[in-house]
Design a protein around this motif. Structure first.
Motif, PDB file in Angstrom:
ATOM      1  N   ILE A   6      47.645  40.988  54.755  1.00 35.28           N
ATOM      2  CA  ILE A   6      47.774  39.580  54.380  1.00 35.28           C
ATOM      3  C   ILE A   6      47.259  38.788  55.571  1.00 35.28           C
ATOM      4  O   ILE A   6      47.812  38.883  56.672  1.00 35.28           O
ATOM      5  CB  ILE A   6      49.240  39.227  54.061  1.00 35.28           C
ATOM      6  CG1 ILE A   6      49.748  40.075  52.896  1.00 35.28           C
ATOM      7  CG2 ILE A   6      49.370  37.733  53.767  1.00 35.28           C
ATOM      8  CD1 ILE A   6      51.249  39.995  52.673  1.00 35.28           C
ATOM      9  N   ILE A   7      46.171  38.045  55.346  1.00 34.85           N
ATOM     10  CA  ILE A   7      45.543  37.287  56.417  1.00 34.85           C
ATOM     11  C   ILE A   7      45.604  35.808  56.056  1.00 34.85           C
ATOM     12  O   ILE A   7      44.975  35.371  55.093  1.00 34.85           O
ATOM     13  CB  ILE A   7      44.084  37.730  56.626  1.00 34.85           C
ATOM     14  CG1 ILE A   7      44.040  39.233  56.886  1.00 34.85           C
ATOM     15  CG2 ILE A   7      43.435  36.937  57.764  1.00 34.85           C
ATOM     16  CD1 ILE A   7      42.684  39.857  56.678  1.00 34.85           C
ATOM     17  N   GLY A   8      46.405  35.074  56.807  1.00 36.84           N
ATOM     18  CA  GLY A   8      46.533  33.633  56.600  1.00 36.84           C
ATOM     19  C   GLY A   8      45.711  32.887  57.635  1.00 36.84           C
ATOM     20  O   GLY A   8      45.748  33.233  58.813  1.00 36.84           O
ATOM     21  N   VAL A  82      53.072  28.994  53.662  1.00 40.15           N
ATOM     22  CA  VAL A  82      52.311  28.440  52.531  1.00 40.15           C
ATOM     23  C   VAL A  82      52.984  27.151  52.069  1.00 40.15           C
ATOM     24  O   VAL A  82      52.334  26.117  51.906  1.00 40.15           O
ATOM     25  CB  VAL A  82      52.199  29.458  51.377  1.00 40.15           C
ATOM     26  CG1 VAL A  82      51.580  28.823  50.142  1.00 40.15           C
ATOM     27  CG2 VAL A  82      51.387  30.683  51.815  1.00 40.15           C
ATOM     28  N   ALA A  83      54.295  27.207  51.865  1.00 41.15           N
ATOM     29  CA  ALA A  83      55.039  26.037  51.391  1.00 41.15           C
ATOM     30  C   ALA A  83      54.954  24.863  52.367  1.00 41.15           C
ATOM     31  O   ALA A  83      54.906  23.708  51.947  1.00 41.15           O
ATOM     32  CB  ALA A  83      56.499  26.415  51.147  1.00 41.15           C
ATOM     33  N   ALA A  88      45.706  27.256  55.298  1.00 42.74           N
ATOM     34  CA  ALA A  88      44.669  26.678  54.444  1.00 42.74           C
ATOM     35  C   ALA A  88      44.244  27.685  53.398  1.00 42.74           C
ATOM     36  O   ALA A  88      43.838  27.321  52.299  1.00 42.74           O
ATOM     37  CB  ALA A  88      43.461  26.273  55.287  1.00 42.74           C
ATOM     38  N   ASP A  89      44.367  28.981  53.752  1.00 33.14           N
ATOM     39  CA  ASP A  89      43.887  30.052  52.889  1.00 33.14           C
ATOM     40  C   ASP A  89      44.662  31.320  53.211  1.00 33.14           C
ATOM     41  O   ASP A  89      45.020  31.552  54.374  1.00 33.14           O
ATOM     42  CB  ASP A  89      42.392  30.273  53.146  1.00 33.14           C
ATOM     43  CG  ASP A  89      41.793  31.338  52.258  1.00 33.14           C
ATOM     44  OD1 ASP A  89      42.001  31.278  51.031  1.00 33.14           O
ATOM     45  OD2 ASP A  89      41.119  32.241  52.792  1.00 33.14           O
ATOM     46  N   VAL A  90      44.920  32.125  52.192  1.00 28.80           N
ATOM     47  CA  VAL A  90      45.560  33.424  52.376  1.00 28.80           C
ATOM     48  C   VAL A  90      44.761  34.455  51.583  1.00 28.80           C
ATOM     49  O   VAL A  90      44.519  34.275  50.395  1.00 28.80           O
ATOM     50  CB  VAL A  90      47.031  33.422  51.897  1.00 28.80           C
ATOM     51  CG1 VAL A  90      47.647  34.809  52.050  1.00 28.80           C
ATOM     52  CG2 VAL A  90      47.847  32.385  52.651  1.00 28.80           C
TER      53      VAL A  90
END
Length: 100
Positions: A6-8, A82-83, A88-90
């Motif tokens: 998982i890359i945020g 995220v919330a 900006a992107d995951v």
């Protein structure tokens, strides 16, 4: 159980939001660790330093076990970062652990 990365990627100037939602983010990671499903997790400093100070972070990486790609995506979408609008992107991808 298969592994997923998982890359945020952080939005610009999100350090305050990141710090504010960090306890809830870490709590979810701790749950994965307790379940024996967390391989690694951590942020990408925005500068070449282990403590980037006000420069903050450019994103995060989590590698963990999930039953399926959909489960990994659902878990990632429910992340406090995220919330809070930190990411900006995951991107969620299957991961094959080779070394060590």
């Amino acid at each position: 159980m298969p592994l997923y990365s998982i890359i945020g990627t952080d939005v610009a100037d999100s350090l305050e939001r990141r710090l504010g939602s960090r306890p809830a983010h870490l709590e979810r990671l701790q749950a994965l660790k307790t379940e024996g499903r967390l391989v690694l997790a951590g942020p990408f400093p925005a500068i070449d330093s282990t403590d980037p100070g006000p420069a903050g972070f450019s994103g995060s990486l989590i590698v963990a076990e999930f039953a399926s790609l959909d489960d990994a995506r659902n878990w990632a979408e429910a992340d406090p970062y995220v919330a809070a609008g930190v990411y900006a992107d995951v991107v969620v991808k299957p991961f094959k652990h080779v070394l060590p």
